[in-house]
Write a protein that holds these residues in place. Structure first.
Motif, PDB file in Angstrom:
ATOM      1  N   SER A 136     -10.051 -12.242 -31.449  1.00 18.89           N
ATOM      2  CA  SER A 136     -11.029 -13.340 -31.518  1.00 18.89           C
ATOM      3  C   SER A 136     -12.399 -12.882 -31.993  1.00 18.89           C
ATOM      4  O   SER A 136     -13.416 -13.503 -31.673  1.00 18.89           O
ATOM      5  N   LYS A 137     -12.429 -11.798 -32.750  1.00 15.11           N
ATOM      6  CA  LYS A 137     -13.673 -11.304 -33.331  1.00 15.11           C
ATOM      7  C   LYS A 137     -13.430 -10.919 -34.791  1.00 15.11           C
ATOM      8  O   LYS A 137     -12.298 -10.655 -35.191  1.00 15.11           O
ATOM      9  N   TYR A 139     -14.095  -8.105 -37.476  1.00 11.92           N
ATOM     10  CA  TYR A 139     -14.461  -6.692 -37.632  1.00 11.92           C
ATOM     11  C   TYR A 139     -14.673  -6.385 -39.112  1.00 11.92           C
ATOM     12  O   TYR A 139     -13.966  -6.909 -39.973  1.00 11.92           O
ATOM     13  N   SER A 152     -18.612  -5.718 -35.211  1.00 13.20           N
ATOM     14  CA  SER A 152     -17.804  -6.874 -34.821  1.00 13.20           C
ATOM     15  C   SER A 152     -18.738  -8.039 -34.520  1.00 13.20           C
ATOM     16  O   SER A 152     -19.888  -7.843 -34.105  1.00 13.20           O
ATOM     17  N   VAL A 153     -18.238  -9.254 -34.754  1.00 14.56           N
ATOM     18  CA  VAL A 153     -18.971 -10.478 -34.448  1.00 14.56           C
ATOM     19  C   VAL A 153     -18.006 -11.427 -33.759  1.00 14.56           C
ATOM     20  O   VAL A 153     -16.891 -11.643 -34.252  1.00 14.56           O
ATOM     21  N   ASP A 154     -18.415 -11.991 -32.616  1.00 13.34           N
ATOM     22  CA  ASP A 154     -17.540 -12.941 -31.942  1.00 13.34           C
ATOM     23  C   ASP A 154     -17.834 -14.368 -32.413  1.00 13.34           C
ATOM     24  O   ASP A 154     -18.705 -14.587 -33.270  1.00 13.34           O
ATOM     25  N   SER A 155     -17.131 -15.348 -31.866  1.00 10.16           N
ATOM     26  CA  SER A 155     -17.258 -16.730 -32.340  1.00 10.16           C
ATOM     27  C   SER A 155     -18.639 -17.316 -32.075  1.00 10.16           C
ATOM     28  O   SER A 155     -19.050 -18.271 -32.739  1.00 10.16           O
TER      29      SER A 155
END
Length: 296
Positions: A136-137, A139, A152-155
């Motif tokens: 759910s991220k 990369y 990494s970036v999440d929602s």
């Protein structure tokens, strides 16, 4: 003719065209399809007076026409959107605004915004590669302040920067692959010695090097202060099946080491009963760069 087509619920196949503002012609020059909710995102190039180079367009499920999202590289120059990757309700992609190639995010309305490194005072992120959705991220690898690292970036847009190499040295992550069960992210990157090794990440904590990335052997000798471990410079085939040989050589006042690449022998000359593991570690670690950066 070749182009972008839409299959309706009535099983009718129709050609997708640009909207009036983009010339109204059929979409024939496009690439990089990605779904974002009920919209289809593409990189495309309109024709005639509406030609703005390759830019990001969206095809709405209702209007069924391709509409320009933004002219990121203004005029007829191309932004060349690439690596279109959806994460939850956002689309991430790589594009150029004419000054630099960076990572952009589009939320489905308005204009895309340039993603910056929020972990480093919003430093510019350039040359992003390897966009991969895992756990759910998103990369990816990118460069900020001349240092190329894993991000990494999440929602929610929260960013994490992974310093795989301490200091300003770049780890240059690449070759991203998600395991078939979706539980692990594999990639390659440079370690502290500048050697390309394999890493694995489970989505929590820090990525770790894979056991066996570089051939390693532990030598156990009876007695105190005798055990030691030797790790090859990298995972190249020439270091596979190398034998570590202890040679009892009374002619050497202090231990020495040499690597015979042809014979695949790491020879360590010692004086039995006198040479300790700490001395062996010192001479192996001091091998010349011609022999590779052995670790002991």
């Amino acid at each position: 003719s070749a182009g972008l087509f839409r299959l309706t619920t009535a099983d009718t196949l129709t050609a997708v065209a640009f909207d009036t503002a983009s010339g109204g012609n059929a979409v024939t020059d496009f690439y990089g399809i990605a779904a974002l909710g009920s919209k289809l995102m593409i990189a495309a190039k309109a024709t005639g007076a509406a030609d703005k180079g390759y830019e990001l367009y969206e095809v709405d499920a209702i209007a069924a026409t391709a509409q320009l999202v933004a002219d990121l590289n203004t005029g007829s120059a191309s932004a060349d959107p690439a690596s279109l990757t959806a994460l939850s309700t956002k689309l991430y992609f790589v594009a150029s605004n004419g000054a630099a190639t960076g990572l952009w995010v589009y939320s489905g309305s308005g204009s895309p915004t340039r993603v910056t490194d929020s972990t480093q005072s919003n430093a510019a992120l350039t040359n992003p590669t390897g966009l991969t959705v895992f756990a759910s991220k998103l990369y990816f690898a990118a460069t900020a302040s001349a240092d190329t690292e894993l991000y990494s970036v999440d929602s929610a847009g929260t960013m994490t920067r992974f310093n795989l190499v301490a200091g300003a040295s770049s780890s240059n992550p690449q070759d991203f692959v998600v395991s078939n069960d979706g539980l692990q992210l594999f990639f390659t990157a440079k370690d502290a010695e500048g050697t390309k090794v394999r890493f694995v990440h489970t989505g929590t904590g820090q990525p770790r090097t894979l056991i066996g990335s570089k051939p390693t052997v532990t030598v156990i000798v009876p007695g105190a202060n005798n055990d030691f471990q030797v790790t090859a410079p990298n995972s190249e085939p020439k270091y596979n099946q190398v034998r570590v040989v202890l040679i009892n050589d009374r002619s050497v006042p202090t231990p020495t080491a040499d690597f015979d690449a042809a014979a695949k022998l790491l020879n360590i000359h010692i004086q039995a009963g006198l040479t300790g593991a700490n001395q062996i570690v010192t001479v192996v670690s001091a091998l010349s760069t011609a022999d590779g950066l052995w670790l002991a």
